[in-house]
Design a protein around this motif. Sequence first.
Motif, PDB file in Angstrom:
ATOM      1  N   ASN A  30      -8.116   2.603  48.471  1.00 29.28           N
ATOM      2  CA  ASN A  30      -8.360   3.161  47.141  1.00 29.28           C
ATOM      3  C   ASN A  30      -7.210   2.853  46.179  1.00 29.28           C
ATOM      4  N   HIS A  31      -6.219   2.116  46.640  1.00 29.41           N
ATOM      5  CA  HIS A  31      -5.088   1.674  45.810  1.00 29.41           C
ATOM      6  C   HIS A  31      -4.426   2.830  45.059  1.00 29.41           C
ATOM      7  N   VAL A  32      -4.160   3.908  45.788  1.00 29.03           N
ATOM      8  CA  VAL A  32      -3.435   5.042  45.216  1.00 29.03           C
ATOM      9  C   VAL A  32      -2.016   4.589  44.856  1.00 29.03           C
ATOM     10  N   ASP A  33      -1.487   5.117  43.755  1.00 27.58           N
ATOM     11  CA  ASP A  33      -0.117   4.802  43.341  1.00 27.58           C
ATOM     12  C   ASP A  33       0.859   5.560  44.235  1.00 27.58           C
ATOM     13  N   ILE A  34       1.007   5.060  45.444  1.00 25.10           N
ATOM     14  CA  ILE A  34       1.807   5.743  46.459  1.00 25.10           C
ATOM     15  C   ILE A  34       3.280   5.789  46.053  1.00 25.10           C
ATOM     16  N   PHE A  59       0.824  14.920  41.489  1.00 27.94           N
ATOM     17  CA  PHE A  59      -0.616  15.168  41.624  1.00 27.94           C
ATOM     18  C   PHE A  59      -1.421  14.331  40.640  1.00 27.94           C
ATOM     19  N   TYR A  60      -1.000  14.308  39.393  1.00 27.89           N
ATOM     20  CA  TYR A  60      -1.785  13.576  38.398  1.00 27.89           C
ATOM     21  C   TYR A  60      -1.687  12.064  38.596  1.00 27.89           C
ATOM     22  N   ARG A  61      -0.612  11.595  39.187  1.00 24.85           N
ATOM     23  CA  ARG A  61      -0.546  10.165  39.560  1.00 24.85           C
ATOM     24  C   ARG A  61      -1.584   9.868  40.642  1.00 24.85           C
ATOM     25  N   ILE A  62      -1.666  10.736  41.648  1.00 22.57           N
ATOM     26  CA  ILE A  62      -2.649  10.544  42.713  1.00 22.57           C
ATOM     27  C   ILE A  62      -4.062  10.632  42.158  1.00 22.57           C
ATOM     28  N   ALA A  63      -4.281  11.619  41.272  1.00 20.95           N
ATOM     29  CA  ALA A  63      -5.631  11.879  40.758  1.00 20.95           C
ATOM     30  C   ALA A  63      -6.172  10.757  39.884  1.00 20.95           C
ATOM     31  N   GLU A  64      -5.326   9.823  39.490  1.00 18.29           N
ATOM     32  CA  GLU A  64      -5.830   8.653  38.776  1.00 18.29           C
ATOM     33  C   GLU A  64      -6.814   7.871  39.650  1.00 18.29           C
ATOM     34  N   THR A  65      -6.661   7.977  40.957  1.00 23.95           N
ATOM     35  CA  THR A  65      -7.555   7.271  41.875  1.00 23.95           C
ATOM     36  C   THR A  65      -8.224   8.222  42.864  1.00 23.95           C
ATOM     37  N   ASN A  66      -7.434   9.108  43.472  1.00 23.38           N
ATOM     38  CA  ASN A  66      -7.943   9.975  44.527  1.00 23.38           C
ATOM     39  C   ASN A  66      -8.060  11.409  44.033  1.00 23.38           C
ATOM     40  N   TYR A 139     -16.544  12.236  39.652  1.00 26.64           N
ATOM     41  CA  TYR A 139     -15.286  12.567  38.966  1.00 26.64           C
ATOM     42  C   TYR A 139     -14.892  11.499  37.967  1.00 26.64           C
ATOM     43  N   HIS A 140     -14.908  10.242  38.400  1.00 29.42           N
ATOM     44  CA  HIS A 140     -14.444   9.167  37.524  1.00 29.42           C
ATOM     45  C   HIS A 140     -15.407   8.905  36.366  1.00 29.42           C
ATOM     46  N   LEU A 141     -16.665   9.278  36.524  1.00 30.93           N
ATOM     47  CA  LEU A 141     -17.593   9.183  35.396  1.00 30.93           C
ATOM     48  C   LEU A 141     -17.436  10.383  34.456  1.00 30.93           C
ATOM     49  N   ALA A 142     -17.297  11.567  35.034  1.00 29.75           N
ATOM     50  CA  ALA A 142     -17.167  12.772  34.213  1.00 29.75           C
ATOM     51  C   ALA A 142     -15.907  12.724  33.357  1.00 29.75           C
ATOM     52  N   ARG A 143     -14.827  12.192  33.908  1.00 24.07           N
ATOM     53  CA  ARG A 143     -13.585  12.158  33.122  1.00 24.07           C
ATOM     54  C   ARG A 143     -13.666  11.122  31.993  1.00 24.07           C
ATOM     55  N   ARG A 144     -14.681  10.262  32.049  1.00 26.37           N
ATOM     56  CA  ARG A 144     -14.925   9.308  30.965  1.00 26.37           C
ATOM     57  C   ARG A 144     -15.969   9.811  29.972  1.00 26.37           C
ATOM     58  N   GLY A 145     -16.445  11.043  30.178  1.00 28.19           N
ATOM     59  CA  GLY A 145     -17.351  11.647  29.208  1.00 28.19           C
ATOM     60  C   GLY A 145     -18.818  11.596  29.555  1.00 28.19           C
ATOM     61  N   TYR A 146     -19.173  11.145  30.768  1.00 25.58           N
ATOM     62  CA  TYR A 146     -20.585  11.034  31.144  1.00 25.58           C
ATOM     63  C   TYR A 146     -21.136  12.356  31.688  1.00 25.58           C
ATOM     64  N   ASN A 147     -22.434  12.528  31.515  1.00 20.09           N
ATOM     65  CA  ASN A 147     -23.157  13.677  32.040  1.00 20.09           C
ATOM     66  C   ASN A 147     -23.608  13.319  33.466  1.00 20.09           C
ATOM     67  N   VAL A 148     -23.026  14.004  34.467  1.00 22.23           N
ATOM     68  CA  VAL A 148     -23.238  13.609  35.863  1.00 22.23           C
ATOM     69  C   VAL A 148     -23.874  14.745  36.656  1.00 22.23           C
ATOM     70  N   THR A 149     -24.925  14.407  37.412  1.00 22.58           N
ATOM     71  CA  THR A 149     -25.570  15.353  38.320  1.00 22.58           C
ATOM     72  C   THR A 149     -25.594  14.764  39.722  1.00 22.58           C
ATOM     73  N   ILE A 150     -25.112  15.547  40.699  1.00 24.41           N
ATOM     74  CA  ILE A 150     -25.153  15.124  42.104  1.00 24.41           C
ATOM     75  C   ILE A 150     -26.298  15.852  42.797  1.00 24.41           C
ATOM     76  N   PHE A 151     -27.106  15.107  43.541  1.00 21.15           N
ATOM     77  CA  PHE A 151     -28.192  15.670  44.325  1.00 21.15           C
ATOM     78  C   PHE A 151     -27.795  15.612  45.800  1.00 21.15           C
ATOM     79  N   GLU A 152     -27.691  16.777  46.441  1.00 18.43           N
ATOM     80  CA  GLU A 152     -27.219  16.871  47.817  1.00 18.43           C
ATOM     81  C   GLU A 152     -28.316  17.458  48.704  1.00 18.43           C
ATOM     82  N   ALA A 153     -28.616  16.769  49.804  1.00 21.72           N
ATOM     83  CA  ALA A 153     -29.707  17.208  50.685  1.00 21.72           C
ATOM     84  C   ALA A 153     -29.356  18.471  51.470  1.00 21.72           C
TER      85      ALA A 153
END
Length: 546
Positions: A30-34, A59-66, A139-153
């Motif tokens: 995931n190329h985290v900024d280790i 934390f916020y450095r990690i959260a850029e990817t993970n 997460y990465h879509l929501a932080r860009r402003g998208y309306n996201v719905t997850i469907f979980e079985a």
Amino acid sequence: MSGGGGGGTTSNLRPKFVPKTPPCMNTCPNHVDIRGFITSISLAEKKGKSYDEAYTEAFYRIAETNVIPATIGRVCPHPCETACNRINVDESVSINKLERTVGDFAIEKGLPLKKLTDEKRQEKIAIIGAGPAGLTCAYHLARRGYNVTIFEAFPKAGGMLRYGIPAYRLPRNILDAEIKRIQDLGVEIRCNTAIGREISYDDLKNEYNAVFVGIGAHKGLNLNVSGEEAPNVYTGAEFLHKINSGESIDLGNKVIVIGGGDTAIDAARVAKRLGADTTILYRRTIKEMPAIDEEIEEAQKEGITMEFLAAPIEVLKNGNMAKAIKCIRMELKEADGSGRPRPVPIEGSEFITDATTIISAISQEPDFSGLEQFKHGRDWTKIDFKGETEFAGTYAGGDVIELSTVTVANSHGRKAADAVDHHFRSQTFEPEEKRFPPIISHEKMRLDFYEKLPRIPIKSLPVDERFGDLEKEVNSTYSHEEALAESKRCMSCGMCFNCEKCWMYCQVNAVVKTADLDHPFAFKLELCDGCKKCAEECPCGYIEMY
């Protein structure tokens, strides 16, 4: 300010700060900024930052990817550590445990996730599956402003993190906290909603502008031997799902687990905690086991027997119940397609082992019920370099693509989110790897600068306190003092960490200190005589001569 010392032959070459990609970050799927998050901690004092400020920045450095560092810090097999340049000095940095420490800090302090923009996009995105790939994509879509719905079985979000990993490795309060943080960003999660059954894929595609498929691999594979239809024979995925859903299973006193991966180890350790004498049968040797090394070691500490070079050939029954398993000894020959030695049966070496429960943890696959169009034989779902399937506007990632780690699933989800965003903004998508600076190897560093420092061990629960409770976490998180000590072992490969070597060795005052704590040095090239000493003495390989 300027310093003096050193000396050397002159040249027409001039120094330049050239950031490099550390091998840990390059190897992380995931190329985290280790390097970035660890040096946020190790350099905090030099930069005048408090403990809370340093960990918040980390934390916020990690959260850029993970987006789930406390979870990943507990379950990732940490390939980053095998690539750590510090191995050439003593031992790798304990990257995984530092990530966990930062993740736990963020939960304790209630740090929220941050959006990249206040823009509210009109496009609606549907995500099938609330496992690591789906949660990351959301997460990465929501932080860009998208309306996201997850469907979980399933009844709760988390996917294999919840239903495939025992609570003693991943406490549910940790997983729940990291999922809630994603929901707080505006992501809606609809549980007990199986796409392909309750809602068709076509209906979903008609209602949403893009779809991400991340259904995971919850279906265990059978042994394909006679007798395995007995009700006390389970697949590893089935067994762990039942236990992690709160079901009670009467295992009896003798459990046999077949397999050598993480699921086999998890199933065996759970069975042991439930009071059964437990044995793992594996057709190769311990050296070829694909499970995480630390988990294998912990299983052995807990008294789990491991029978190597053995494979099942029949389940023996008493009435309709399994009572034993018939096996055959194996020997290893030339490597097979996996790159591991190929196990071959030894004729006449059959033996029988009694069992009250048998668990087949040899592998698993996605359940494509209602989503059969995404299955391509044994290769499952196919995607292109953007993560897009053959169906335009539908992307996929995680175990539906390939059985792999949670970090690989995260990387699939993040890449797909990036590709979706590029598509709706009419931008050309380019894989991020093409944008990385060159990788810094240990040969390009001054390893003699770095003092040998022992790796800080993780404290674990005494073995005799682990049994009878499936939720007692075995390993603890670093204390602040331990995390700080471990962070200082990071060599900051390819990036300045303010060691002052360049400044100290420059004889002509061409290296000067700045007020910028993130870029503490600068060059006065009009004073430089090209002696190369700054580049030669830079421990981390940040300075090059041009």
